[in-house]
Design an enzyme around this catalytic site. Structure first.
Site, mmCIF file in Angstrom:
data_model
loop_
_atom_site.group_PDB
_atom_site.id
_atom_site.type_symbol
_atom_site.label_atom_id
_atom_site.label_comp_id
_atom_site.label_asym_id
_atom_site.label_seq_id
_atom_site.Cartn_x
_atom_site.Cartn_y
_atom_site.Cartn_z
ATOM 1 N N TRP A 54 27.827 46.643 41.726
ATOM 2 C CA TRP A 54 28.488 46.420 42.930
ATOM 3 C C TRP A 54 28.611 44.903 43.971
ATOM 4 O O TRP A 54 30.078 45.531 44.371
ATOM 5 C CB TRP A 54 28.103 47.464 43.819
ATOM 6 C CG TRP A 54 28.341 49.348 42.924
ATOM 7 C CD1 TRP A 54 28.870 49.384 41.598
ATOM 8 C CD2 TRP A 54 27.998 50.568 43.897
ATOM 9 N NE1 TRP A 54 28.872 50.613 41.079
ATOM 10 C CE2 TRP A 54 28.190 51.318 42.711
ATOM 11 C CE3 TRP A 54 27.374 50.772 44.457
ATOM 12 C CZ2 TRP A 54 28.147 52.625 42.466
ATOM 13 C CZ3 TRP A 54 27.167 52.851 45.119
ATOM 14 C CH2 TRP A 54 27.940 52.540 43.671
ATOM 15 N N LYS A 55 28.011 44.670 43.909
ATOM 16 C CA LYS A 55 27.852 42.790 45.215
ATOM 17 C C LYS A 55 29.030 44.044 46.035
ATOM 18 O O LYS A 55 28.026 44.705 46.598
ATOM 19 C CB LYS A 55 28.966 42.456 44.229
ATOM 20 C CG LYS A 55 29.677 41.553 42.703
ATOM 21 C CD LYS A 55 30.812 40.361 41.738
ATOM 22 C CE LYS A 55 29.966 41.124 40.854
ATOM 23 N NZ LYS A 55 30.429 39.920 39.762
ATOM 24 N N HIS A 77 21.702 35.402 40.279
ATOM 25 C CA HIS A 77 23.506 36.273 40.186
ATOM 26 C C HIS A 77 24.052 34.580 40.549
ATOM 27 O O HIS A 77 23.649 33.814 41.355
ATOM 28 C CB HIS A 77 24.386 37.200 41.029
ATOM 29 C CG HIS A 77 25.249 37.677 40.254
ATOM 30 N ND1 HIS A 77 26.398 36.892 40.694
ATOM 31 C CD2 HIS A 77 25.165 38.700 39.308
ATOM 32 C CE1 HIS A 77 27.496 36.887 39.933
ATOM 33 N NE2 HIS A 77 26.365 38.348 38.812
ATOM 34 N N GLY A 100 34.484 38.539 36.827
ATOM 35 C CA GLY A 100 35.511 38.960 37.655
ATOM 36 C C GLY A 100 36.943 37.900 36.722
ATOM 37 O O GLY A 100 37.535 37.889 37.435
ATOM 38 N N SER A 156 33.086 40.187 32.471
ATOM 39 C CA SER A 156 34.155 40.666 32.072
ATOM 40 C C SER A 156 33.975 41.789 31.189
ATOM 41 O O SER A 156 34.615 42.306 29.732
ATOM 42 C CB SER A 156 35.704 40.185 31.761
ATOM 43 O OG SER A 156 35.777 39.249 32.554
ATOM 44 N N GLY A 174 30.100 44.142 36.408
ATOM 45 C CA GLY A 174 30.425 43.821 37.779
ATOM 46 C C GLY A 174 31.605 45.218 38.209
ATOM 47 O O GLY A 174 31.893 46.201 38.094
ATOM 48 N N GLY A 175 33.015 44.708 38.115
ATOM 49 C CA GLY A 175 33.996 45.140 38.258
ATOM 50 C C GLY A 175 33.829 46.724 37.822
ATOM 51 O O GLY A 175 34.527 47.310 38.536
#
Ligand code: PGA
Length: 254
Positions: free
Chosen positions: A10-11, A95, A173, A213, A234-235
């Site tokens: 989730w960063k 990361h 990202g 991505s 991620g996103g």
């Protein structure tokens, strides 16, 4: 047989309230247990709340970083001791955002991996080349060097639990993912490097993830590759519906 693994990174996103809402939504969208291991890595501030919310569910908890010392004058750092109080089983280390924005080196990541193994966490170690390195054809050299430096001097016990995430920096990202074939080429090389540095049976047990991505549209194609044992997302992991689709692509890869 390596158990497939999907990890949500989730960063620096999601408050505690948002994290709890996500878990409820994910359970609604999944309707049943996943066919793979699923790990959610929220910011540190949500770990305690998610530890409770995930208890009794098939979802596991991970941290996004960790320092290597147990305690002391390290303002702002989080110790493995603190994480071991919670049901944190996994920890993302190295990361590329930590390497780039916070100056983390392979030497620092090496120490973090050693500390994580000592606490019996499962490290998810990120490696990958920058766009410049990619364009110069240096991908395999960069990744080999990162893997070797991070493995250097590690104790043998527990090494087979290591998870390696190949995340090309240019793909993170950006919406510009590596092709599944590119990912397989690099990840096949990572497994060879691991086998040379350690031994083939240990390398065969380690799980390799692709990240950069990943979406509900491309997840299935990565999962068909021989050396891709899962995904670091991620996103797309911030949207419960999309993340559920990614998890389900294990059961029915497109
Ligand atoms: P992304 O991030 O899926 O948003 O590209 C992946 C990651 O940084 O782990």
């Amino acid at each position: 047989m390596r158990t497939k693994l999907i990890v949500a990174n989730w960063k620096m996103n999601a408050t505690i309230a948002e994290a709890l809402k996500f878990v409820a939504a994910l359970r609604r969208h999944m309707q049943g247990s996943p066919d793979c291991e699923v790990v959610i890595c929220p910011p540190f501030t949500s770990l305690y709340a998610l530890d409770e919310a995930l208890s009794g569910t098939p979802y596991q908890l991970g941290a996004q970083n960790m320092y290597w010392e147990d305690a002391g004058a390290y303002t702002g750092e989080i110790s493995p001791r603190f994480l071991s109080e919670l049901n944190v089983r996994f920890v993302i280390l190295g990361h590329s955002e930590r390497r780039k924005s916070f100056g983390e080196t392979d030497v620092a990541i090496n120490k973090k991996v050693a500390a994580a193994l000592a606490y019996e966490f499962i490290p998810i170690i990120c490696v990958g080349e920058t766009e410049e390195e990619h364009n110069e054809g240096k991908t395999l050299d960069v990744v080999e060097s990162q893997v070797s430096k991070i493995l250097d001097g590690q104790m043998k016990s527990g090494l087979e639990t290591l998870v390696w995430a190949y995340e090309p920096v240019w793909a993170i990202g950006t919406g510009k993912n590596a092709t599944p074939q590119q990912a397989q080429e690099v990840m096949g090389t990572i497994r060879k490097v691991l086998a040379q540095a350690l031994d083939a049976p240990t390398a065969d047990k380690m799980r390799l993830l692709y990240g950069g991505s990943v979406s509900d549209k491309n997840a299935g194609a990565f999962l068909k590759q021989k050396d891709v044992d899962g995904l670091l997302v991620g996103g797309a992991s911030l949207d419960a519906e999309k993340f559920a689709k990614i998890i389900k692509s294990f059961s029915s890869p497109q």
